[in-house]
Design an enzyme around this catalytic site. Structure first.
Site, PDB file in Angstrom:
ATOM      1  N   GLU A 177     -44.200 -25.416  -7.523  1.00 50.00           N
ATOM      2  CA  GLU A 177     -45.315 -25.031  -8.403  1.00 50.00           C
ATOM      3  C   GLU A 177     -44.946 -23.824  -9.271  1.00 50.00           C
ATOM      4  O   GLU A 177     -45.111 -22.676  -8.846  1.00 50.00           O
ATOM      5  CB  GLU A 177     -46.553 -24.704  -7.554  1.00 50.00           C
ATOM      6  CG  GLU A 177     -47.770 -24.314  -8.403  1.00 50.00           C
ATOM      7  CD  GLU A 177     -48.984 -23.889  -7.565  1.00 50.00           C
ATOM      8  OE1 GLU A 177     -48.848 -23.737  -6.338  1.00 50.00           O
ATOM      9  OE2 GLU A 177     -50.061 -23.700  -8.143  1.00 50.00           O
ATOM     10  N   LYS A 219     -45.946 -29.465  -8.912  1.00 46.16           N
ATOM     11  CA  LYS A 219     -47.338 -29.027  -9.118  1.00 46.16           C
ATOM     12  C   LYS A 219     -47.321 -28.204 -10.402  1.00 46.16           C
ATOM     13  O   LYS A 219     -46.793 -27.083 -10.435  1.00 46.16           O
ATOM     14  CB  LYS A 219     -47.837 -28.213  -7.920  1.00 46.16           C
ATOM     15  CG  LYS A 219     -49.250 -27.678  -8.111  1.00 46.16           C
ATOM     16  CD  LYS A 219     -49.920 -27.351  -6.791  1.00 46.16           C
ATOM     17  CE  LYS A 219     -51.260 -26.667  -6.979  1.00 46.16           C
ATOM     18  NZ  LYS A 219     -52.073 -26.646  -5.768  1.00 46.16           N
TER      19      LYS A 219
END
Ligand code: 5MM
Length: 339
Positions: A177, A219
């Site tokens: 992420e 992500k």
């Protein structure tokens, strides 16, 4: 490393109509959330809140997995069943946040680097034994006149790739992420440029570290105007820019892309995801891994009465999960929201 198991877990995380529930708030963040509803943050209230979320009837219909904080992975329901067992019986894959937070990057005032690589191999081994099948590591990149620096992007992408390789060695699917923060008055174009740069560096590093992309999940933050920008881009513009940016920077062999909500409104985050999926078919499924945008209505409902409102709080989560599940298929309409 069981390659087939990694790939099948990664694919299950982004199965049609499903996405991820992010409930991995660290101690400071969950306290901030509870402060907004006037609930004291204790091990028991955190357990009660997360038990409510994870025992939502039918949760597995639109939620494929949930990211937990270390404490939650070790907790049991008030009746004594482990929360991991609750998730497994609901068809929700247990995930774990393994970074230890973003800290000031030396030599680069105002920028952060995410830490947690020391001892990670041993921690992952224990997490796998406790039932975690995927993990998450979040890096934060800010946009301003003077940021991000190359040093910030390089240090964070290197750490993300090393974390991802360690996860796969432990049989755990890495969710990487690199969040480009929404804070600021930057334009959609500025966000596009920074996001593309960060994603290209990230995948260069992932190749260097021999991360198997078919068993990994990105992500991502959406390409969106800053929250203080005067002329903010429309839903259609955000969707087009985000998809275009991903196509320029994310290898097609990756198992899937899930988005964070990053401060967007609940329905706004759903509308953006839906608009992307209405644009067509991409090399990877596009789904969600929202924290605030899935939990917000439930948090407010539960906060009004943490004993009586468990069922009504769960109904709010079930609704947002269904709306976002439809958005992964490009089948959401704003008219489906209660007036
Ligand atoms: C749920 O919040 C996560 C943990 O945050 P902290 O480490 O700061 O306590 C966070 O990483 C979250 O998973 C992502 O940012 C996505 O959540 P949002 O709310 O942006 O969808």
């Amino acid at each position: 490393m069981d390659i087939k198991a990694l790939i099948s877990t990664a694919q299950a995380m982004v199965a049609d109509g499903k996405g991820i529930l992010a409930i991995d708030e660290s101690g400071g963040t969950i306290k901030k959330r509870f402060d907004t509803i006037g609930v004291e943050s204790t091990a028991e209230t955190r357990r009660d809140y997360r038990e409510m979320l994870l025992t939502t009837p039918g949760i597995g219909e639109h939620i494929s997995g949930a990211i937990l904080f270390d404490e939650t992975l070790r907790q049991s329901t008030a009746e004594g069943k482990s929360l991991v067992a609750v998730m497994e019986s609901a068809g929700v894959i247990p995930g774990i946040k393994v970074d230890t937070g973003a800290h000031p990057l030396a030599g680069h005032p105002g920028e952060l680097v995410t830490e947690g690589l020391d001892g990670l191999r041993e921690r992952l081994k224990e997490y796998a034994e406790l039932g975690a099948r995927f993990a998450k590591w979040r890096a934060v990149i800010s946009i301003s006149e003077s940021t991000p620096s190359d040093a910030c992007i390089n240090a964070n992408c290197h750490a993300l790739a090393r974390y991802a390789a360690l996860c796969q060695e432990a049989g755990i699917v890495p969710m990487v992420e690199p969040e480009v923060l929404i804070n600021g008055d930057h334009s959609l174009e500025d966000c596009y440029e920074v996001t593309e740069l960060a994603l290209r560096r990230l995948f260069e590093q992932m190749y260097d570290q021999n991360v198997m992309l078919e068993g990994a999940i990105l992500k991502a933050s959406m390409v969106i105007s800053g929250d203080e920008a005067t002329d903010r881009a429309s839903v259609a513009e955000v969707a087009e820019a985000t998809v275009d940016c991903l196509l320029q920077s994310v290898p097609g062999s990756l198992a899937g892309v899930v988005f964070l909500s990053g401060g967007q409104g609940d329905e706004e985050a759903t509308a953006h995801l839906d608009a992307m999926n209405k644009l067509g078919i991409f090399p990877w499924p596009l789904s969600f891994s929202y924290g605030r945008a899935l939990q917000h209505p439930t948090l407010i409902e539960w906060g009004a009465d943490i004993v009586a409102n468990v069922g009504s709080g769960q109904a709010k989560l079930a609704h947002r999960a269904r709306m976002n599940g439809l958005a992964t298929l490009g089948q959401y309409e704003s008219s489906m929201e209660p007036g």
